[in-house]
Design a protein around this motif. Structure first.
Motif, short mmCIF file in Angstrom:
data_model
loop_
_atom_site.label_atom_id
_atom_site.label_comp_id
_atom_site.label_asym_id
_atom_site.label_seq_id
_atom_site.Cartn_x
_atom_site.Cartn_y
_atom_site.Cartn_z
N ALA A 1 16.10 -16.83 -12.02
CA ALA A 1 16.01 -16.30 -10.65
C ALA A 1 14.68 -15.60 -10.42
O ALA A 1 14.09 -15.73 -9.34
N GLY A 2 14.20 -14.90 -11.42
CA GLY A 2 12.90 -14.23 -11.29
C GLY A 2 11.77 -15.23 -11.12
O GLY A 2 10.90 -15.06 -10.26
N ARG A 3 11.80 -16.27 -11.93
CA ARG A 3 10.75 -17.29 -11.88
C ARG A 3 10.79 -18.04 -10.54
O ARG A 3 9.78 -18.19 -9.87
N THR A 4 11.98 -18.48 -10.15
CA THR A 4 12.10 -19.24 -8.91
C THR A 4 11.88 -18.34 -7.70
O THR A 4 11.27 -18.75 -6.71
N GLY A 5 12.33 -17.10 -7.80
CA GLY A 5 12.10 -16.14 -6.73
C GLY A 5 10.62 -15.87 -6.50
O GLY A 5 10.16 -15.77 -5.36
N ALA A 6 9.87 -15.77 -7.59
CA ALA A 6 8.42 -15.55 -7.47
C ALA A 6 7.74 -16.75 -6.81
O ALA A 6 6.84 -16.59 -5.97
N LEU A 7 8.19 -17.95 -7.16
CA LEU A 7 7.63 -19.14 -6.52
C LEU A 7 7.93 -19.13 -5.02
O LEU A 7 7.04 -19.37 -4.20
N ALA A 8 9.19 -18.86 -4.66
CA ALA A 8 9.58 -18.84 -3.25
C ALA A 8 8.83 -17.76 -2.48
O ALA A 8 8.36 -18.00 -1.36
N ALA A 9 8.73 -16.59 -3.07
CA ALA A 9 8.05 -15.48 -2.39
C ALA A 9 6.56 -15.74 -2.22
O ALA A 9 5.94 -15.23 -1.29
N PHE B 1 14.83 -15.47 -0.19
CA PHE B 1 15.52 -15.92 -1.40
C PHE B 1 15.50 -14.88 -2.53
O PHE B 1 16.55 -14.65 -3.15
N PRO B 2 14.37 -14.22 -2.83
CA PRO B 2 14.41 -13.26 -3.94
C PRO B 2 15.47 -12.17 -3.77
O PRO B 2 16.16 -11.82 -4.74
#
Length: 179
Positions: free
Chosen positions: A9-17, A68-69
């Motif tokens: 979630a951290g990795r994907t959240g950083a991409l989305a953000a 998303f994050p």
């Protein structure tokens, strides 16, 4: 498993953000989603799995919000209590551990999708990928039957576990925009 979910979630959240407005229309390896629609799908995924963790109902997808994050943080909080992992999901009729693995799967695979769409680097922890590879091998026939997975892509003998995971879902690990 919660630690794996947190990392993903951290990795994907950083991409989305980190998405810029000019990237939201880019194509992704999910042919039905551009970047904006994929992030919107991830927002729904976070809401859905937060509800399911509390033995709640399936939730409807809403309009893209770009948060998303925050939704992922709420989802992770919903999976913190030990009782979230116990029993079966009333909404899905599946063991809660399977439901959690589905959430992890979406976070990792769609994280890769976002990274590929935008040219960002992506890596997942080997133990996470191994767990998801076993899950995908088991779930792939049903996923294809339901139209969630495309036909498996052939990869070489030297393919990484992540490449094998992606290939099981019907994704080409070599996918690039415009290719």
């Amino acid at each position: 498993m919660h630690d794996m979910m947190t990392q993903a979630a951290g990795r994907t959240g950083a991409l989305a953000a980190g998405m810029r407005d000019d990237q939201l229309g880019l194509p992704t390896p999910c042919s039905e989603f551009d970047v904006r629609a994929l992030i919107n799908h991830l927002e729904w995924v976070a809401d859905l799995f937060a509800s399911l963790a509390g033995k709640g109902p399936m939730v409807q997808q809403r309009e893209y919000a770009g948060d998303f994050p925050e939704r992922a943080r709420r989802m992770l909080a919903a999976w913190e209590p030990p009782e979230a992992w116990e029993g079966e999901s009333p909404a899905m009729g599946l063991p809660m551990r399977t439901v959690a693995t589905m959430a992890l799967f979406d976070l990792v695979v769609h994280g890769w999708d976002l990274a590929r769409a935008t040219g960002a680097p992506f890596d997942a922890e080997p133990e996470t990928v191994k767990a998801l590879l076993g899950f995908a091998e088991h779930m792939a026939p049903m996923g294809r039957q339901q139209g969630i997975f495309a036909d498996q892509v052939t990869v070489g003998r030297d393919a990484t576990d992540l490449d094998r995971l992606l290939a099981l879902t019907g994704r080409d690990p070599e996918w690039a925009p415009g290719r």
